[in-house]
Design an enzyme around this catalytic site. Structure first.
Site, PDB file in Angstrom:
ATOM      1  N   HIS A 257       0.856  -1.193   0.000  1.00 55.95           N
ATOM      2  CA  HIS A 257       0.000   0.000   0.000  1.00 55.95           C
ATOM      3  C   HIS A 257       0.887   1.235   0.000  1.00 55.95           C
ATOM      4  O   HIS A 257       1.949   1.241   0.603  1.00 55.95           O
ATOM      5  CB  HIS A 257      -0.892   0.011   1.254  1.00 55.95           C
ATOM      6  CG  HIS A 257      -2.058   0.940   1.135  1.00 55.95           C
ATOM      7  ND1 HIS A 257      -1.973   2.274   1.419  1.00 55.95           N
ATOM      8  CD2 HIS A 257      -3.324   0.727   0.719  1.00 55.95           C
ATOM      9  CE1 HIS A 257      -3.147   2.842   1.205  1.00 55.95           C
ATOM     10  NE2 HIS A 257      -3.990   1.932   0.778  1.00 55.95           N
ATOM     11  N   GLU A 312      -7.919  -5.148  -0.133  1.00 51.19           N
ATOM     12  CA  GLU A 312      -8.479  -5.954  -1.227  1.00 51.19           C
ATOM     13  C   GLU A 312      -8.401  -7.450  -0.950  1.00 51.19           C
ATOM     14  O   GLU A 312      -9.221  -8.212  -1.455  1.00 51.19           O
ATOM     15  CB  GLU A 312      -7.754  -5.658  -2.546  1.00 51.19           C
ATOM     16  CG  GLU A 312      -7.574  -4.189  -2.868  1.00 51.19           C
ATOM     17  CD  GLU A 312      -8.881  -3.403  -2.981  1.00 51.19           C
ATOM     18  OE1 GLU A 312      -8.813  -2.265  -3.424  1.00 51.19           O
ATOM     19  OE2 GLU A 312      -9.954  -3.930  -2.613  1.00 51.19           O
TER      20      GLU A 312
HETATM   21  C1  SDX Z   1      -6.174   0.132  -2.966  1.00 49.89           C
HETATM   22  O1  SDX Z   1      -4.243   4.571  -1.962  1.00 49.89           O
HETATM   23  C2  SDX Z   1      -5.262   3.992  -1.413  1.00 49.89           C
HETATM   24  O2  SDX Z   1      -5.727   4.394  -0.370  1.00 49.89           O
HETATM   25  C3  SDX Z   1      -5.846   2.822  -2.192  1.00 49.89           C
HETATM   26  C4  SDX Z   1      -6.910   2.017  -1.472  1.00 49.89           C
HETATM   27  C5  SDX Z   1      -8.174   2.814  -1.273  1.00 49.89           C
HETATM   28  O3  SDX Z   1      -8.916   2.522  -0.326  1.00 49.89           O
HETATM   29  O4  SDX Z   1      -8.465   3.689  -2.141  1.00 49.89           O
HETATM   30  O5  SDX Z   1      -6.398   1.593  -0.224  1.00 49.89           O
HETATM   31  C6  SDX Z   1      -7.318   0.777  -2.285  1.00 49.89           C
HETATM   32  O6  SDX Z   1      -5.890   0.466  -4.070  1.00 49.89           O
HETATM   33  C7  SDX Z   1      -5.361  -0.902  -2.236  1.00 49.89           C
HETATM   34  C8  SDX Z   1      -4.169  -1.449  -3.083  1.00 49.89           C
HETATM   35  C9  SDX Z   1      -4.696  -2.513  -4.053  1.00 49.89           C
HETATM   36  N1  SDX Z   1      -3.635  -2.880  -5.010  1.00 49.89           N
HETATM   37  C10 SDX Z   1      -3.019  -4.073  -4.964  1.00 49.89           C
HETATM   38  O7  SDX Z   1      -3.220  -4.928  -4.096  1.00 49.89           O
HETATM   39  C11 SDX Z   1      -2.009  -4.278  -6.082  1.00 49.89           C
HETATM   40  C12 SDX Z   1      -0.679  -4.770  -5.508  1.00 49.89           C
HETATM   41  N2  SDX Z   1      -0.065  -3.671  -4.715  1.00 49.89           N
HETATM   42  C13 SDX Z   1       0.858  -2.842  -5.418  1.00 49.89           C
HETATM   43  O8  SDX Z   1       0.951  -2.815  -6.749  1.00 49.89           O
HETATM   44  C14 SDX Z   1       1.412  -1.665  -4.626  1.00 49.89           C
HETATM   45  O9  SDX Z   1       1.666  -2.064  -3.341  1.00 49.89           O
HETATM   46  C15 SDX Z   1       0.581  -0.395  -4.640  1.00 49.89           C
HETATM   47  C16 SDX Z   1       0.270   0.033  -6.015  1.00 49.89           C
HETATM   48  C17 SDX Z   1      -0.666  -0.591  -3.860  1.00 49.89           C
HETATM   49  C18 SDX Z   1       1.403   0.700  -3.961  1.00 49.89           C
HETATM   50  O10 SDX Z   1       2.563   0.843  -4.681  1.00 49.89           O
HETATM   51  P1  SDX Z   1       3.636   2.018  -4.342  1.00 49.89           P
HETATM   52  O11 SDX Z   1       3.416   2.562  -2.983  1.00 49.89           O
HETATM   53  O12 SDX Z   1       3.659   2.975  -5.472  1.00 49.89           O
HETATM   54  O13 SDX Z   1       4.965   1.232  -4.258  1.00 49.89           O
HETATM   55  P2  SDX Z   1       5.917   0.932  -5.494  1.00 49.89           P
HETATM   56  O14 SDX Z   1       5.074   0.487  -6.673  1.00 49.89           O
HETATM   57  O15 SDX Z   1       6.844   2.089  -5.669  1.00 49.89           O
HETATM   58  O16 SDX Z   1       6.709  -0.341  -4.957  1.00 49.89           O
HETATM   59  C19 SDX Z   1       7.780  -0.159  -4.021  1.00 49.89           C
HETATM   60  C20 SDX Z   1       8.502  -1.487  -3.989  1.00 49.89           C
HETATM   61  C21 SDX Z   1       8.804  -1.995  -5.399  1.00 49.89           C
HETATM   62  O17 SDX Z   1       9.937  -2.814  -5.329  1.00 49.89           O
HETATM   63  P3  SDX Z   1      11.371  -2.208  -5.827  1.00 49.89           P
HETATM   64  O18 SDX Z   1      11.181  -1.821  -7.281  1.00 49.89           O
HETATM   65  O19 SDX Z   1      11.644  -1.013  -4.916  1.00 49.89           O
HETATM   66  O20 SDX Z   1      12.309  -3.372  -5.660  1.00 49.89           O
HETATM   67  O21 SDX Z   1       7.655  -2.495  -3.401  1.00 49.89           O
HETATM   68  C22 SDX Z   1       7.363  -3.495  -4.374  1.00 49.89           C
HETATM   69  C23 SDX Z   1       7.622  -2.885  -5.721  1.00 49.89           C
HETATM   70  O22 SDX Z   1       7.932  -3.880  -6.669  1.00 49.89           O
HETATM   71  N3  SDX Z   1       5.959  -3.863  -4.228  1.00 49.89           N
HETATM   72  C24 SDX Z   1       5.499  -5.108  -4.327  1.00 49.89           C
HETATM   73  C25 SDX Z   1       4.121  -5.029  -4.075  1.00 49.89           C
HETATM   74  N4  SDX Z   1       3.799  -3.753  -3.844  1.00 49.89           N
HETATM   75  C26 SDX Z   1       4.940  -3.033  -3.937  1.00 49.89           C
HETATM   76  N5  SDX Z   1       6.132  -6.267  -4.603  1.00 49.89           N
HETATM   77  C27 SDX Z   1       5.347  -7.376  -4.642  1.00 49.89           C
HETATM   78  N6  SDX Z   1       4.012  -7.377  -4.407  1.00 49.89           N
HETATM   79  C28 SDX Z   1       3.372  -6.231  -4.112  1.00 49.89           C
HETATM   80  N7  SDX Z   1       2.067  -6.233  -3.902  1.00 49.89           N
END
Ligand code: SDX
Length: 366
Positions: A257, A312
């Site tokens: 998140h 989720e």
């Molecule tokens: C919602 O913002 C809100 O409030 C949203 C929400 C709401 O109520 O409106 O809470 C609802 O959208 C919840 C999130 C649902 N999405 C997912 O479950 C999809 C999987 N999660 C991710 O894609 C991710 O965690 C996000 C998009 C939710 C957040 O991403 P960020 O904060 O932009 O983090 P990032 O993409 O910059 O990642 C940072 C690091 C990366 O690794 P590095 O490149 O630094 O090595 O963390 C890793 C990412 O690859 N990472 C994950 C991951 N989430 C982040 N690695 C594996 N699995 C994951 N789920």
């Protein structure tokens, strides 16, 4: 303007003040207008919490009835919207159909700026009917007319299922919808606020928000969670499957998140609700095991980024337990988040136009 401090994705950038909610990512806390969201989910209805967000206080019995009656009176869709929904190809996904349905509502009734609470109530009342109408048609059923004697959530389930919903299902879905009504400046709410900042109109703002919610990184995640659990299939396959995903640099849906650096408080509340509903459903037992392995592997693969279960993961489990198919997960999220989108649009209606800057990487022409 010399400022090369670019924050990709606006991470940690504060752009507004709000009375609506506090999303405390460090401590895993969610507050709606001075109330714990999880308390509201357990002790109030969808309509009472919508009243809190829109009017600023929980309603007394008279106010609650007045809001229920106003919502119930606005649930039916105009004939032209139904005809247009019928013309949308059957293979168009539900969120695209919902985005189109909401956009069609943008007649003179919704043109005034700033938007009124009457507009907000009319739109919030119609979103469940849009989803249920489209779903019934895809199921080959005659869509059911909304029932004014049922609450917002019960009527939504009634129209979806074509029968009186079980009280336990209404309570569980009500809790889910309340927990997802509002969440600060998430991507879809921010999209709606950007459109609203130009003083466009309520329907254009919410149409933009729906487009953002559709994405799998945001509201599109729950169906991806059930697909992941189905693909894993057995407890023995959880570790190899998840490890392969992470080794391929892919993301585990339902985890991570932008704000929460600890367990999402909504996931905690929904996990309790799902446990109560699931009984000995082997799918749910597998889901709990997948979560446990997923959290362990994320620590191994991403030691520098606290990645926890988000809303989720267990939203999928609750909606599945009450018999909603995957294609209705994100539309149901839109049913609830329409409350928060509209609350922010009302709050920001007279704000400044949102217009950040960018750093030019090209060269200046001769
Ligand atoms: C919602 O913002 C809100 O409030 C949203 C929400 C709401 O109520 O409106 O809470 C609802 O959208 C919840 C999130 C649902 N999405 C997912 O479950 C999809 C999987 N999660 C991710 O894609 C991710 O965690 C996000 C998009 C939710 C957040 O991403 P960020 O904060 O932009 O983090 P990032 O993409 O910059 O990642 C940072 C690091 C990366 O690794 P590095 O490149 O630094 O090595 O963390 C890793 C990412 O690859 N990472 C994950 C991951 N989430 C982040 N690695 C594996 N699995 C994951 N789920």
């Amino acid at each position: 303007m010399e400022n090369n401090l670019i924050s990709l994705g606006l991470e940690n950038v504060v752009v507004a003040q709000t009375d609506l909610s506090l999303v405390d990512g460090q401590n895993g806390l969610l507050v709606y207008r001075n109330h714990w969201a999880s308390d509201l989910a357990l002790n109030h209805t969808f309509e009472e919490v919508a009243h809190l967000l829109w009017y600023g206080h929980l309603p007394n019995a008279e106010e609650a009835k007045a809001l229920h009656d106003k919502l119930a009176a606005q649930r039916e869709l105009p004939a032209f919207v139904k005809a247009a929904l019928d013309a949308i190809p059957a293979d168009t996904d539900m969120m695209s159909a919902l985005r189109t349905g909401v956009s069609l509502l943008g007649t003179e009734d919704f043109a005034a700026w700033p938007p009124t609470l009457e507009q907000v109530i009319a739109l919030t009342a119609k979103v469940p009917t849009l989803v249920a109408y489209r779903y019934a048609r895809l199921e080959g059923r005659e869509p059911l007319a909304p029932r004014a004697d049922l609450g917002h959530t019960a009527n939504y389930l009634y129209m979806l299922k074509g029968q009186e919903p079980q009280a336990a299902h209404v309570r569980a879905l009500d809790a889910y919808l309340i927990l997802t009504q509002e969440h600060g400046l998430n991507a879809s709410t921010f999209a709606g606020r950007v459109v609203a900042s130009t003083r466009s109109d309520l329907i254009s703002s919410v149409t933009a928000a729906i487009g953002a919610l559709k994405g799998p990184l945001h509201g599109g995640a729950p169906s991806e969670v059930t697909e992941m659990i189905e693909a894993i299939g057995t407890k023995e396959n959880a570790e190899p499957w998840l490890r392969a995903k992470l080794e391929a640099g892919e993301r585990l849906m339902g985890f991570g998140h932008r704000v929460y650096r600890t367990y999402d408080p909504r996931a905690k509340a929904l996990s309790t609700i799902a446990t109560g509903l699931a009984g000995d459903d082997p799918w749910f037992a597998l889901a709990v095991h997948v979560e446990e392995v997923g959290l362990r592997l994320l620590k191994e693969f991403k030691p520098n980024r606290p990645l926890n279960t988000n809303v989720e993961f267990y939203a999928a489990a609750v909606m599945r337990a009450i018999g909603l198919p995957d294609e209705l997960f994100t539309p149901s999220f839109a049913v609830s988040r329409t409350v928060g989108w509209c609350a922010h649009i009302l709050e920001a209606a007279q704000g400044k136009i949102i217009r950040p800057q960018s750093t030019y990487t090209g060269i200046m022409p001769e």
